[in-house]
Design a protein around this motif. Structure first.
Motif, PDB file in Angstrom:
ATOM      1  N   ASP A  67       0.810  -1.218   0.000  1.00 53.56           N
ATOM      2  CA  ASP A  67       0.000   0.000   0.000  1.00 53.56           C
ATOM      3  C   ASP A  67       0.848   1.275   0.000  1.00 53.56           C
ATOM      4  OD1 ASP A  67      -2.471  -1.334   0.028  1.00 53.56           O
ATOM      5  OD2 ASP A  67      -2.268  -1.711   2.178  1.00 53.56           O
ATOM      6  N   ARG A  68       2.154   1.137   0.124  1.00 52.92           N
ATOM      7  CA  ARG A  68       3.018   2.323   0.101  1.00 52.92           C
ATOM      8  C   ARG A  68       3.075   2.951  -1.282  1.00 52.92           C
ATOM      9  NH1 ARG A  68       8.884   1.912   1.675  1.00 52.92           N
ATOM     10  NH2 ARG A  68       8.755   4.150   1.254  1.00 52.92           N
ATOM     11  N   ALA A  69       2.953   2.135  -2.298  1.00 52.00           N
ATOM     12  CA  ALA A  69       2.966   2.624  -3.685  1.00 52.00           C
ATOM     13  C   ALA A  69       1.769   1.997  -4.395  1.00 52.00           C
ATOM     14  CB  ALA A  69       4.273   2.259  -4.384  1.00 52.00           C
ATOM     15  N   PRO A  70       0.587   2.620  -4.300  1.00 49.87           N
ATOM     16  CA  PRO A  70      -0.625   2.015  -4.869  1.00 49.87           C
ATOM     17  C   PRO A  70      -0.499   1.635  -6.338  1.00 49.87           C
ATOM     18  CG  PRO A  70      -1.195   3.867  -3.459  1.00 49.87           C
ATOM     19  CD  PRO A  70       0.302   3.880  -3.590  1.00 49.87           C
ATOM     20  N   ASP A  71       0.231   2.428  -7.119  1.00 47.23           N
ATOM     21  CA  ASP A  71       0.380   2.114  -8.539  1.00 47.23           C
ATOM     22  C   ASP A  71       1.221   0.867  -8.776  1.00 47.23           C
ATOM     23  OD1 ASP A  71      -1.159   4.270  -9.153  1.00 47.23           O
ATOM     24  OD2 ASP A  71       0.463   5.526  -9.912  1.00 47.23           O
ATOM     25  N   GLN A  72       1.887   0.384  -7.724  1.00 47.48           N
ATOM     26  CA  GLN A  72       2.707  -0.823  -7.837  1.00 47.48           C
ATOM     27  C   GLN A  72       2.069  -2.007  -7.104  1.00 47.48           C
ATOM     28  OE1 GLN A  72       5.630  -1.101  -9.571  1.00 47.48           O
ATOM     29  NE2 GLN A  72       5.402   0.993 -10.281  1.00 47.48           N
ATOM     30  N   ARG A  73       0.833  -1.831  -6.632  1.00 48.01           N
ATOM     31  CA  ARG A  73       0.226  -2.852  -5.768  1.00 48.01           C
ATOM     32  C   ARG A  73       0.146  -4.213  -6.452  1.00 48.01           C
ATOM     33  NH1 ARG A  73      -4.251  -0.274  -4.408  1.00 48.01           N
ATOM     34  NH2 ARG A  73      -3.410   0.612  -2.491  1.00 48.01           N
ATOM     35  N   LEU A  74      -0.374  -4.251  -7.661  1.00 48.81           N
ATOM     36  CA  LEU A  74      -0.507  -5.525  -8.359  1.00 48.81           C
ATOM     37  C   LEU A  74       0.860  -6.132  -8.658  1.00 48.81           C
ATOM     38  CD1 LEU A  74      -2.382  -7.604  -9.680  1.00 48.81           C
ATOM     39  CD2 LEU A  74      -2.197  -6.275 -11.791  1.00 48.81           C
ATOM     40  N   ALA A  75       1.788  -5.311  -9.142  1.00 47.59           N
ATOM     41  CA  ALA A  75       3.136  -5.806  -9.442  1.00 47.59           C
ATOM     42  C   ALA A  75       3.787  -6.387  -8.197  1.00 47.59           C
ATOM     43  CB  ALA A  75       3.987  -4.681 -10.007  1.00 47.59           C
ATOM     44  N   ASN A  76       3.589  -5.731  -7.060  1.00 46.36           N
ATOM     45  CA  ASN A  76       4.173  -6.237  -5.824  1.00 46.36           C
ATOM     46  C   ASN A  76       3.527  -7.545  -5.390  1.00 46.36           C
ATOM     47  OD1 ASN A  76       6.251  -4.393  -5.254  1.00 46.36           O
ATOM     48  ND2 ASN A  76       4.818  -2.907  -4.417  1.00 46.36           N
ATOM     49  N   ARG A  77       2.215  -7.665  -5.549  1.00 50.22           N
ATOM     50  CA  ARG A  77       1.554  -8.922  -5.209  1.00 50.22           C
ATOM     51  C   ARG A  77       2.093 -10.073  -6.067  1.00 50.22           C
ATOM     52  NH1 ARG A  77      -0.233  -8.746  -0.216  1.00 50.22           N
ATOM     53  NH2 ARG A  77      -2.081  -7.454   0.118  1.00 50.22           N
ATOM     54  N   ILE A  78       2.285  -9.797  -7.347  1.00 54.37           N
ATOM     55  CA  ILE A  78       2.787 -10.831  -8.252  1.00 54.37           C
ATOM     56  C   ILE A  78       4.228 -11.192  -7.896  1.00 54.37           C
ATOM     57  CG2 ILE A  78       3.425 -11.256 -10.657  1.00 54.37           C
ATOM     58  CD1 ILE A  78       0.887  -9.596 -11.394  1.00 54.37           C
ATOM     59  N   ALA A  79       5.049 -10.194  -7.602  1.00 55.98           N
ATOM     60  CA  ALA A  79       6.440 -10.464  -7.218  1.00 55.98           C
ATOM     61  C   ALA A  79       6.500 -11.229  -5.902  1.00 55.98           C
ATOM     62  CB  ALA A  79       7.213  -9.152  -7.108  1.00 55.98           C
ATOM     63  N   GLN A  80       5.632 -10.900  -4.971  1.00 53.45           N
ATOM     64  CA  GLN A  80       5.630 -11.601  -3.690  1.00 53.45           C
ATOM     65  C   GLN A  80       5.165 -13.048  -3.836  1.00 53.45           C
ATOM     66  OE1 GLN A  80       3.355  -8.790  -1.337  1.00 53.45           O
ATOM     67  NE2 GLN A  80       5.201  -7.789  -0.588  1.00 53.45           N
ATOM     68  N   LYS A  81       4.250 -13.287  -4.755  1.00 51.80           N
ATOM     69  CA  LYS A  81       3.856 -14.673  -5.041  1.00 51.80           C
ATOM     70  C   LYS A  81       5.057 -15.474  -5.529  1.00 51.80           C
ATOM     71  CE  LYS A  81       0.770 -17.515  -7.885  1.00 51.80           C
ATOM     72  NZ  LYS A  81      -0.342 -17.530  -8.871  1.00 51.80           N
ATOM     73  N   ARG A  82       5.861 -14.847  -6.395  1.00 58.18           N
ATOM     74  CA  ARG A  82       7.048 -15.550  -6.888  1.00 58.18           C
ATOM     75  C   ARG A  82       8.071 -15.740  -5.769  1.00 58.18           C
ATOM     76  NH1 ARG A  82       8.276 -17.384 -11.652  1.00 58.18           N
ATOM     77  NH2 ARG A  82      10.430 -17.858 -12.166  1.00 58.18           N
ATOM     78  N   ALA A  83       8.195 -14.757  -4.892  1.00 61.18           N
ATOM     79  CA  ALA A  83       9.112 -14.904  -3.761  1.00 61.18           C
ATOM     80  C   ALA A  83       8.728 -16.101  -2.898  1.00 61.18           C
ATOM     81  CB  ALA A  83       9.118 -13.621  -2.934  1.00 61.18           C
ATOM     82  N   HIS A  84       7.437 -16.253  -2.600  1.00 62.35           N
ATOM     83  CA  HIS A  84       6.957 -17.411  -1.835  1.00 62.35           C
ATOM     84  C   HIS A  84       7.323 -18.711  -2.538  1.00 62.35           C
ATOM     85  CE1 HIS A  84       4.710 -16.004   1.633  1.00 62.35           C
ATOM     86  NE2 HIS A  84       4.084 -15.090   0.909  1.00 62.35           N
ATOM     87  N   TRP A  85       7.074 -18.744  -3.850  1.00 63.36           N
ATOM     88  CA  TRP A  85       7.361 -19.963  -4.603  1.00 63.36           C
ATOM     89  C   TRP A  85       8.854 -20.277  -4.602  1.00 63.36           C
ATOM     90  CZ3 TRP A  85      10.002 -20.453  -9.406  1.00 63.36           C
ATOM     91  CH2 TRP A  85       9.934 -21.737  -9.974  1.00 63.36           C
ATOM     92  N   LEU A  86       9.684 -19.266  -4.794  1.00 67.73           N
ATOM     93  CA  LEU A  86      11.136 -19.484  -4.807  1.00 67.73           C
ATOM     94  C   LEU A  86      11.633 -20.007  -3.465  1.00 67.73           C
ATOM     95  CD1 LEU A  86      12.231 -16.320  -6.823  1.00 67.73           C
ATOM     96  CD2 LEU A  86      12.634 -18.699  -7.522  1.00 67.73           C
TER      97      LEU A  86
END
Length: 311
Positions: free
Chosen positions: A282-301
């Motif tokens: 929520d710190r950068a709303p315009d990056q919210r979706l990108a961050n969610r997707i990157a965090q999903k990959r972080a979990h998987w890695l």
């Protein structure tokens, strides 16, 4: 995924177009005027997708939005905003919802993963071609000149072309990354780096440092014998973090997946991925979706660590 300021008027016009408003207009010139107005509105307004907190919802909605853009381009083939929207949209859809999903699926369904990567490659190339069309509209003769006189072609590009330079290069490089056995396509890797280099020269801060993500993978994912450098990749990570003020998870994930795995540094791998997971979306709303997707990959890695590291 990036975003521009959105507005209710822009979204309303986009919905009218999606419902077939343009088709109701009589005469080519009237339709063209309407399409151009819609394209301008979409280019100014961007989409609400980048601010969304639900990647699955966006995954299901994006194909319709992308086909709407393509339909508008049939009426106005040279509209700069629509060409940029197609280049960026198809790149992001292929990356987030096809190629990444192929990685997650591969262990249990190799055939399905291969099919997803094949689809992703086709859409990356579609995105690249839209980007090149956009650059051609802005800089007539750009495509042919890029092959014959790379430096001369890129010197013609100004800051207003940075988004097209970035998305064209991103799509092109991504297509290469999933088609390593295509020697003709792989030979274009230096062109993608040149496009990104010009974008970086013109606007280092584009996308809160997103250009540096490309260079983390480009330098960190190649062996030193092929021109790669883990140290340069680390410098790119620092630049991306500086420009985003720690509001983007993607550079941390990219560095962990390329440099840390390549160096077999499991401790730093885990530390960087945990840092990515700690990014406040929520710190950068315009990056919210990108961050969610990157965090999903972080979990998987993190779940793949025992396979990625030999101890």
């Amino acid at each position: 995924m990036g975003s521009h300021a959105s507005g209710a008027v822009c979204r309303a016009w986009a919905l009218l177009a999606a419902a077939g408003f343009v088709a109701l207009l009589g005469g080519c010139s009237a339709r063209r005027l309407a399409v151009n107005a819609l394209g301008d509105a979409l280019a100014r307004g961007g989409s609400t997708y980048a601010r969304d907190d639900d990647p699955e919802l966006v995954r299901d909605a994006l194909p319709f939005a992308l086909k709407t853009i393509e339909g508008l381009l049939e009426e106005s083939p040279d509209h700069p905003g629509l060409l940029l929207g197609a280049a960026s949209g198809f790149t992001q859809y292929a990356r987030a919802f096809l190629v990444s999903e192929a990685d997650y699926l591969e262990e249990r369904d190799l055939e399905g993963a291969t099919a997803l990567r094949r689809r992703g490659r086709k859409l990356y190339l579609r995105a690249r071609d839209y980007g090149l069309r956009g650059l051609e509209v802005a800089l007539p003769g750009f495509g042919a000149q890029l092959r014959a006189d790379e430096r001369g072609a890129l010197r013609r590009a100004g800051k207003e072309q940075v988004p097209l330079l970035y998305w064209t290069a991103a799509a092109w490089a991504s297509a290469i990354s999933v088609a390593v056995d295509d020697t003709e396509l792989t030979a274009d890797l230096s062109l993608t780096a040149a496009l990104m280099a010009r974008a970086l020269e013109l606007d280092e801060g584009f996308g809160l440092g997103a250009i540096y993500d490309f260079y983390i993978a480009y330098d960190g994912g190649r062996p030193a014998a092929s021109g790669g450098s883990a140290e340069r990749a680390r410098q790119h990570l620092a630049s991306a973090q500086r420009l985003s003020e720690g509001r983007r998870a993607a550079p941390l994930v990219t560095f962990a997946e390329t440099v840390c795995v390549g160096a077999q540094d499991r401790a730093e791998f885990g530390r960087l991925l945990q840092e990515a997971l700690a990014v406040d979306v929520d710190r950068a709303p315009d990056q919210r979706l990108a961050n969610r997707i990157a965090q999903k990959r972080a979990h998987w890695l993190l779940g793949q660590a025992d396979r990625l590291f030999i101890e």
